[in-house]
Design a protein around this motif. Structure first.
Motif, mmCIF file in Angstrom:
data_model
loop_
_atom_site.group_PDB
_atom_site.id
_atom_site.type_symbol
_atom_site.label_atom_id
_atom_site.label_comp_id
_atom_site.label_asym_id
_atom_site.label_seq_id
_atom_site.Cartn_x
_atom_site.Cartn_y
_atom_site.Cartn_z
ATOM 1 N N TYR A 235 -1.953 -8.228 -1.131
ATOM 2 C CA TYR A 235 -0.814 -7.298 -1.192
ATOM 3 C C TYR A 235 -0.645 -6.553 0.131
ATOM 4 C CZ TYR A 235 1.282 -2.712 -2.033
ATOM 5 O OH TYR A 235 2.027 -1.561 -1.919
ATOM 6 N N HIS B 110 2.869 -7.062 6.836
ATOM 7 C CA HIS B 110 3.271 -8.271 7.574
ATOM 8 C C HIS B 110 2.132 -8.806 8.439
ATOM 9 C CE1 HIS B 110 7.275 -7.307 6.180
ATOM 10 N NE2 HIS B 110 7.179 -6.104 6.748
ATOM 11 N N GLY C 64 0.875 -8.618 2.845
ATOM 12 C CA GLY C 64 2.325 -8.716 2.690
ATOM 13 C C GLY C 64 3.034 -7.433 3.073
#
Length: 604
Positions: A301, A307, A304
């Protein structure tokens, strides 16, 4: 400070006492039991210690103490948290005044449990902070931290050691008594806007909880026990781990050019900023954890969200096994594959001889064996179902007894029996439950059976203790963990009080009488109960071992084939008594068709 050699659970108890503990409650369950027992053993009288009837009662008691400003600890194993989950979820919204630590011991393997459930999920579910120690020393230190964070943020916190931490031993640094904290509770201050849970108050509390947890994520990023260990050489790989798996990881990396390491000691709220710092510049990270991919999911997580191109590996990618406990060997092998190293060499030792097969069995002289056998004999040829429960008597499922058809969780057998009976009314339905479990979680099942007009036989196996977890007292024993002698609560009177009309008590070791009782009582309609009452064989001084009369014995082996008692063995091709195990309970002599088994008088 001084050093002591302690078991992990003893270290947790000692750490809690050093933190100014005022009250501890719990329900026994391996691997958590010794925490409360150690507290009771070294208690100078300033701490209230209680084995509660179940985990729900223990947690609610601990909450009441914390409402007063006391520092309370509640102990249980991971499946016990299921029982305590109702008050837990609401208490997360209400909060506490004094520090409150809920010590939940997880059992990867599982070694002595029904499930491998991971309490870190419960932390996220209940939105409560969670502490995850990696060693005996850290367990001692971290439980003191847990009390401080609990009191500072007015929230109960979860403390989650696993079996290898709970039952491991180490020489650790502990405080001298003059270094202990002292906590003097203020007492309960009435404030219905705080202590009474209403929907509108809960809505506002939920907002505060989310704000607090966001703050704690940052605070935990600076927490000294969330450790990032830099790589020894330029390396673009990392390992994220926690708990005992961290200890295994460091063992596997000894004397090697190690990658970057991230030890996560607070899985919830997750130390996000520390994780970002750990991930920077890494191409791949291997997550080594027990039991579920909690760290792995969090890092995925975070990659993401920020990035980051780091590839996260672990259970979800099948780079680490998905079930069972980790070991030094399994962690070493996983790291070797991840790092591209040669597989670790196995030590060149002589091949050890195969260990003898030792299936778990009821102890020699255990009265539960006689109870199961009496029911089995009484119900021969009849369509019957035997629902079991959690305890020593779960072992009644083993051959040759084969008397436990279902076992789900504590107290469930009483209600499962009713469900089977509603669908198969032509079946004689029995529910077996121990005396401790009866008080813990079977009384409501008995009430349900009476109220809903079930047709079943409740069999209470009363051996006057909580035998499976180490012979702790319960409401039927007449004593408490504070050493008080109290009025015993009668199981027979409880059953009659909730409306069970037929309740009979019999000694299962009086076999003919026991069989007759089962035949007679089970033939009645409605809810009826049989209490097989005989003390645990471990708690009593046994009689002289049985003796086999070789002239009478025809080697039919009925005693072995029907009872499965470890005190009866084959020796030199003949049935024999293992004197070191036999308690002289007399059950085998009542089963023998030739009257070849008797007491010491046969030896003359």
């Amino acid at each position: 400070m001084h050093k002591e050699f302690l078991m992990g659970n003893a270290a947790i108890a000692r750490g809690a006492i050093a933190a100014g503990l005022n009250l501890v409650s719990g329900y026994p369950g391996t691997p958590s039991t010794e925490v409360l027992e150690t507290t009771a053993k070294i208690n100078n009288g300033s701490i209230y210690v209680e084995w509660s009837v179940n985990e729900k009662a223990a947690l609610e008691l601990g909450a009441g103490a914390a409402y007063c400003g006391a520092r309370s600890m509640v102990t249980m194993k991971q499946v016990g948290l299921n029982v305590a989950s109702d008050p837990l979820m609401s208490l997360a919204y209400i909060g506490v005044k004094g520090g409150m630590v809920i010590m939940v011991a997880d059992d990867p393997g599982p070694i002595s449990s029904q499930t491998e459930q991971d309490t870190r999920h419960f932390a996220a579910f209940s939105k409560l902070p969670c502490f995850d120690p990696s060693s005996v020393q850290e367990a001692y230190d971290m439980i003191q931290d847990a009390f401080k964070y609990s009191e500072k943020y007015h929230t109960p916190v979860l403390f989650r050691p696993t079996t290898r931490v709970c039952h491991g031993y180490a020489s650790i640094e502990v405080k001298d008594e003059n270094e202990y904290e002292t906590n003097r509770p203020e007492g309960f201050v009435k404030d219905s806007s705080k202590w009474v849970i209403f929907p509108r108050l809960s809505y506002n509390a939920h907002i505060r909880i989310e704000e607090r947890n966001a703050e704690l994520s940052g605070v935990f990023s600076d927490y000294e026990r969330n450790v990032i260990i830099p790589e020894k050489k330029a390396c673009r790989k990392g390992i994220a781990t926690h708990g005992i798996s961290y200890t295994y990881t460091m063992e596997a990396l000894r004397d090697k050019e190690a990658p970057r390491i991230f030890k996560v000691s607070t899985p919830f709220p997750f130390p996000e900023q520390a994780a970002v710092k750990f991930l920077e510049g890494l191409d791949e990270v291997l997550c080594i954890e027990e039991l579920d991919p909690v760290i792995e999911r969090e890092l995925t997580y975070i990659c993401g969200k920020y990035h980051l191109a780091t590839k996260i590996l672990g259970k979800l990618t099948h780079n680490v096994k998905t079930a069972g406990e980790n070991t030094c060997a399994s962690v070493s092998a996983d790291i070797a594959v991840f790092m591209g190293w040669d597989a670790p060499e196995k030590p060149s030792l002589e091949e050890a001889p195969a260990l003898p097969v030792r299936p778990p069995v009821l102890c020699a002289g255990c009265p539960h064996r006689a109870s199961f056998f009496a029911v089995k004999e009484a119900m021969k040829g009849k369509k019957s179902v035997f629902c079991g429960d959690i305890g020593c008597y779960t072992l009644g499922n083993a051959m040759p007894l084969d008397m436990v058809d279902t076992c789900l969780c504590m107290g469930a057998g009483v209600n499962i029996t009713q469900g089977i009976g509603k669908i198969e009314p032509d079946t004689s339905c029995f529910a077996f439950v121990g005396d401790s479990t009866f008080f813990a979680s079977a009384i409501t099942g008995a009430v349900n059976a009476v109220y809903n007009q079930a047709d079943m036989t409740l069999v209470v196996l009363d051996n006057s203790t909580t035998a499976m977890t180490g012979h702790q007292p319960h409401p039927g024993t007449g004593r408490t963990m504070m050493g008080e002698i109290v009025e015993k609560i009668s199981i027979q009177e409880v059953l009659r009080g909730v409306g069970v009309k037929i309740v009979e008590t019999v000694n299962p070791l009086e076999l003919d009488k026991a069989i007759d009782t089962v035949k007679r009582v089970s033939a009645e309609k409605g809810v009826k109960a049989i209490i097989f009452k005989s003390p645990c064989a471990v708690l009593i001084k046994g009689n002289k071992p049985a003796v086999i009369d070789s002239e009478k014995c025809i080697q039919c082996k009925k005693c072995i084939k029907t009872l499965g008692c470890p005190g009866i063995v084959m020796r030199d091709g003949k049935v024999a008594i293992e004197n070191s195990l036999c308690t002289g309970c007399g059950l085998c002599s009542q089963v023998c068709p030739c009257n070849a088994i008797g007491g010491a008088e046969n030896a003359e």
